[in-house]
Design a protein around this motif. Sequence first.
Motif, PDB file in Angstrom:
ATOM      1  N   ALA A  32       0.842  -1.193   0.000  1.00 14.89           N
ATOM      2  CA  ALA A  32       0.000   0.000   0.000  1.00 14.89           C
ATOM      3  C   ALA A  32       0.879   1.246   0.000  1.00 14.89           C
ATOM      4  CB  ALA A  32      -0.906   0.002   1.220  1.00 14.89           C
ATOM      5  N   VAL A  33       0.537   2.196  -0.852  1.00 13.07           N
ATOM      6  CA  VAL A  33       1.262   3.464  -0.900  1.00 13.07           C
ATOM      7  C   VAL A  33       0.260   4.613  -0.867  1.00 13.07           C
ATOM      8  CG1 VAL A  33       3.260   2.564  -2.152  1.00 13.07           C
ATOM      9  CG2 VAL A  33       1.335   3.492  -3.405  1.00 13.07           C
ATOM     10  N   SER A  34       0.728   5.761  -0.535  1.00 10.72           N
ATOM     11  CA  SER A  34      -0.105   6.948  -0.489  1.00 10.72           C
ATOM     12  C   SER A  34       0.652   8.086  -1.174  1.00 10.72           C
ATOM     13  CB  SER A  34      -0.397   7.297   0.970  1.00 10.72           C
ATOM     14  OG  SER A  34      -1.081   8.514   1.051  1.00 10.72           O
ATOM     15  N   LEU A  35      -0.067   8.842  -1.980  1.00  8.54           N
ATOM     16  CA  LEU A  35       0.550   9.976  -2.673  1.00  8.54           C
ATOM     17  C   LEU A  35      -0.173  11.261  -2.315  1.00  8.54           C
ATOM     18  CD1 LEU A  35       0.850   8.573  -6.308  1.00  8.54           C
ATOM     19  CD2 LEU A  35       2.676   8.804  -4.634  1.00  8.54           C
ATOM     20  N   ARG A  36       0.574  12.320  -2.173  1.00 11.56           N
ATOM     21  CA  ARG A  36      -0.010  13.641  -1.989  1.00 11.56           C
ATOM     22  C   ARG A  36       0.327  14.424  -3.248  1.00 11.56           C
ATOM     23  NH1 ARG A  36      -1.311  15.346   3.159  1.00 11.56           N
ATOM     24  NH2 ARG A  36      -0.581  17.426   2.705  1.00 11.56           N
ATOM     25  N   LEU A  37      -0.715  14.835  -3.963  1.00 12.12           N
ATOM     26  CA  LEU A  37      -0.515  15.539  -5.222  1.00 12.12           C
ATOM     27  C   LEU A  37      -1.059  16.955  -5.136  1.00 12.12           C
ATOM     28  CD1 LEU A  37      -1.749  12.670  -7.570  1.00 12.12           C
ATOM     29  CD2 LEU A  37       0.611  13.257  -7.027  1.00 12.12           C
ATOM     30  N   ASP A  38      -0.483  17.829  -5.938  1.00 11.16           N
ATOM     31  CA  ASP A  38      -0.999  19.189  -6.037  1.00 11.16           C
ATOM     32  C   ASP A  38      -2.400  19.128  -6.638  1.00 11.16           C
ATOM     33  OD1 ASP A  38       2.132  20.736  -7.041  1.00 11.16           O
ATOM     34  OD2 ASP A  38       1.267  20.431  -5.062  1.00 11.16           O
ATOM     35  N   PRO A  39      -3.274  20.034  -6.253  1.00  8.94           N
ATOM     36  CA  PRO A  39      -4.618  20.048  -6.829  1.00  8.94           C
ATOM     37  C   PRO A  39      -4.604  20.162  -8.351  1.00  8.94           C
ATOM     38  CG  PRO A  39      -4.529  21.500  -4.933  1.00  8.94           C
ATOM     39  CD  PRO A  39      -3.123  21.035  -5.198  1.00  8.94           C
ATOM     40  N   GLU A  40      -3.620  20.863  -8.909  1.00 12.66           N
ATOM     41  CA  GLU A  40      -3.534  21.007 -10.362  1.00 12.66           C
ATOM     42  C   GLU A  40      -3.295  19.659 -11.040  1.00 12.66           C
ATOM     43  OE1 GLU A  40      -1.343  22.833  -8.323  1.00 12.66           O
ATOM     44  OE2 GLU A  40      -2.634  24.583  -8.219  1.00 12.66           O
ATOM     45  N   VAL A  41      -2.501  18.816 -10.418  1.00 10.79           N
ATOM     46  CA  VAL A  41      -2.208  17.496 -10.980  1.00 10.79           C
ATOM     47  C   VAL A  41      -3.473  16.650 -10.973  1.00 10.79           C
ATOM     48  CG1 VAL A  41      -0.858  15.366 -10.668  1.00 10.79           C
ATOM     49  CG2 VAL A  41       0.210  17.597 -10.288  1.00 10.79           C
ATOM     50  N   VAL A  42      -4.214  16.671  -9.880  1.00 11.66           N
ATOM     51  CA  VAL A  42      -5.459  15.908  -9.780  1.00 11.66           C
ATOM     52  C   VAL A  42      -6.462  16.413 -10.813  1.00 11.66           C
ATOM     53  CG1 VAL A  42      -7.391  15.292  -8.273  1.00 11.66           C
ATOM     54  CG2 VAL A  42      -5.072  15.404  -7.346  1.00 11.66           C
ATOM     55  N   SER A  43      -6.578  17.715 -10.957  1.00 12.29           N
ATOM     56  CA  SER A  43      -7.500  18.287 -11.944  1.00 12.29           C
ATOM     57  C   SER A  43      -7.137  17.843 -13.350  1.00 12.29           C
ATOM     58  CB  SER A  43      -7.476  19.811 -11.881  1.00 12.29           C
ATOM     59  OG  SER A  43      -7.948  20.251 -10.648  1.00 12.29           O
ATOM     60  N   ARG A  44      -5.857  17.798 -13.644  1.00 10.45           N
ATOM     61  CA  ARG A  44      -5.406  17.376 -14.982  1.00 10.45           C
ATOM     62  C   ARG A  44      -5.799  15.928 -15.248  1.00 10.45           C
ATOM     63  NH1 ARG A  44      -0.702  18.661 -18.382  1.00 10.45           N
ATOM     64  NH2 ARG A  44      -1.175  17.474 -20.248  1.00 10.45           N
ATOM     65  N   PHE A  45      -5.585  15.048 -14.285  1.00  8.70           N
ATOM     66  CA  PHE A  45      -5.967  13.648 -14.464  1.00  8.70           C
ATOM     67  C   PHE A  45      -7.469  13.509 -14.645  1.00  8.70           C
ATOM     68  CE2 PHE A  45      -1.813  12.403 -12.683  1.00  8.70           C
ATOM     69  CZ  PHE A  45      -1.483  11.397 -13.578  1.00  8.70           C
ATOM     70  N   LYS A  46      -8.235  14.253 -13.858  1.00  2.31           N
ATOM     71  CA  LYS A  46      -9.695  14.172 -13.946  1.00  2.31           C
ATOM     72  C   LYS A  46     -10.202  14.693 -15.283  1.00  2.31           C
ATOM     73  CE  LYS A  46     -10.932  14.307  -9.076  1.00  2.31           C
ATOM     74  NZ  LYS A  46     -11.683  15.012  -8.044  1.00  2.31           N
ATOM     75  N   SER A  47      -9.519  15.664 -15.869  1.00  2.00           N
ATOM     76  CA  SER A  47      -9.983  16.271 -17.112  1.00  2.00           C
ATOM     77  C   SER A  47      -9.595  15.462 -18.343  1.00  2.00           C
ATOM     78  CB  SER A  47      -9.422  17.684 -17.246  1.00  2.00           C
ATOM     79  OG  SER A  47      -8.013  17.622 -17.471  1.00  2.00           O
ATOM     80  N   GLU A  48      -8.722  14.466 -18.175  1.00  2.00           N
ATOM     81  CA  GLU A  48      -8.188  13.731 -19.333  1.00  2.00           C
ATOM     82  C   GLU A  48      -8.982  12.481 -19.691  1.00  2.00           C
ATOM     83  OE1 GLU A  48      -4.043  12.989 -18.857  1.00  2.00           O
ATOM     84  OE2 GLU A  48      -3.528  15.073 -19.200  1.00  2.00           O
ATOM     85  N   GLY A  49     -10.265  12.460 -19.462  1.00  2.00           N
ATOM     86  CA  GLY A  49     -11.052  11.337 -19.936  1.00  2.00           C
ATOM     87  C   GLY A  49     -11.774  10.583 -18.835  1.00  2.00           C
ATOM     88  N   ALA A  50     -12.275   9.402 -19.239  1.00  2.00           N
ATOM     89  CA  ALA A  50     -13.090   8.575 -18.342  1.00  2.00           C
ATOM     90  C   ALA A  50     -12.268   8.075 -17.167  1.00  2.00           C
ATOM     91  CB  ALA A  50     -13.654   7.401 -19.126  1.00  2.00           C
ATOM     92  N   GLY A  51     -12.929   8.006 -16.042  1.00  2.00           N
ATOM     93  CA  GLY A  51     -12.285   7.467 -14.846  1.00  2.00           C
ATOM     94  C   GLY A  51     -12.446   5.963 -14.785  1.00  2.00           C
ATOM     95  N   LEU A  52     -11.970   5.357 -13.744  1.00  2.00           N
ATOM     96  CA  LEU A  52     -12.027   3.914 -13.580  1.00  2.00           C
ATOM     97  C   LEU A  52     -13.484   3.427 -13.567  1.00  2.00           C
ATOM     98  CD1 LEU A  52     -10.483   1.296 -13.106  1.00  2.00           C
ATOM     99  CD2 LEU A  52     -10.646   1.724 -10.676  1.00  2.00           C
ATOM    100  N   ALA A  53     -14.351   4.116 -12.859  1.00  2.00           N
ATOM    101  CA  ALA A  53     -15.755   3.692 -12.788  1.00  2.00           C
ATOM    102  C   ALA A  53     -16.401   3.739 -14.176  1.00  2.00           C
ATOM    103  CB  ALA A  53     -16.532   4.570 -11.815  1.00  2.00           C
TER     104      ALA A  53
END
Length: 57
Positions: A32-53
């Motif tokens: 198990a690992v945990s990452l802390r990302l900048d909000p900009e990084v999370v926003s970029r991933f969310k904006s780049e297409g369909a999520g896992l669900a």
Amino acid sequence: MAKPFAKAFPALAEKMRKNAGGRPKAENPKVAVSLRLDPEVVSRFKSEGAGLADAHE
């Protein structure tokens, strides 16, 4: 003073330990690992297409 369950009822505690069941232990368990990302990084991933669900529908 109260005794720990295993000391108060050793035979029952041993039987419960043997009947624990559950999943078999993996040869190469995941870590198990945990990452802390900048909000900009999370926003970029969310904006780049369909999520896992969405990918499973």
